[in-house]
Scaffold this active site. Sequence first.
Site, PDB file in Angstrom:
ATOM      1  N   ARG A  72       0.815  -1.216   0.000  1.00 30.68           N
ATOM      2  CA  ARG A  72       0.000   0.000   0.000  1.00 30.68           C
ATOM      3  C   ARG A  72       0.847   1.265   0.000  1.00 30.68           C
ATOM      4  O   ARG A  72       0.524   2.238  -0.682  1.00 30.68           O
ATOM      5  CB  ARG A  72      -0.930   0.022   1.221  1.00 30.68           C
ATOM      6  CG  ARG A  72      -1.989  -1.057   1.192  1.00 30.68           C
ATOM      7  CD  ARG A  72      -2.725  -1.115   2.494  1.00 30.68           C
ATOM      8  NE  ARG A  72      -1.787  -1.436   3.579  1.00 30.68           N
ATOM      9  CZ  ARG A  72      -1.962  -1.110   4.837  1.00 30.68           C
ATOM     10  NH1 ARG A  72      -3.018  -0.436   5.227  1.00 30.68           N
ATOM     11  NH2 ARG A  72      -1.069  -1.453   5.748  1.00 30.68           N
TER      12      ARG A  72
ATOM     13  N   ASN B 205      -5.821  -2.710   2.359  1.00 30.34           N
ATOM     14  CA  ASN B 205      -5.826  -4.159   2.523  1.00 30.34           C
ATOM     15  C   ASN B 205      -7.266  -4.622   2.646  1.00 30.34           C
ATOM     16  O   ASN B 205      -8.128  -3.885   3.107  1.00 30.34           O
ATOM     17  CB  ASN B 205      -5.075  -4.579   3.794  1.00 30.34           C
ATOM     18  CG  ASN B 205      -3.588  -4.486   3.656  1.00 30.34           C
ATOM     19  OD1 ASN B 205      -3.041  -4.488   2.561  1.00 30.34           O
ATOM     20  ND2 ASN B 205      -2.901  -4.395   4.781  1.00 30.34           N
TER      21      ASN B 205
END
Length: 112
Positions: free
Chosen positions: A19, A37
Amino acid sequence: MTVTKHLAISGRVQGVGFRFYMERKARELGLAGWVRNRRDGSVESVIQGSPQAVDAMITWAQRGPASAVVSEVKISDGEGEFGRFEVRPTGRASRDPAGRPGWNVIPRSRRP
């Protein structure tokens, strides 16, 4: 012309900085949107920007950072208007009554 795409990225993509590297790459490319996520171990993202920048991000997402092992990237049209790119809290997959995919954020107070 602005393009918006939804990405569902599978493989070893959590716990490897995916990320945060994606956020960095999105800002380099001038993209807006978000990444997070999912509870199933995948990473989900919506990216928005020029067709060239979106294509470049899709190419990057198919590899990810050096420590990731990407097995699949599912790409579909995305929706929304975004002013910047951000990392969002973990979400979980759900479906609306019509069977279209939708994603709900799990409030921090309800996380295990």
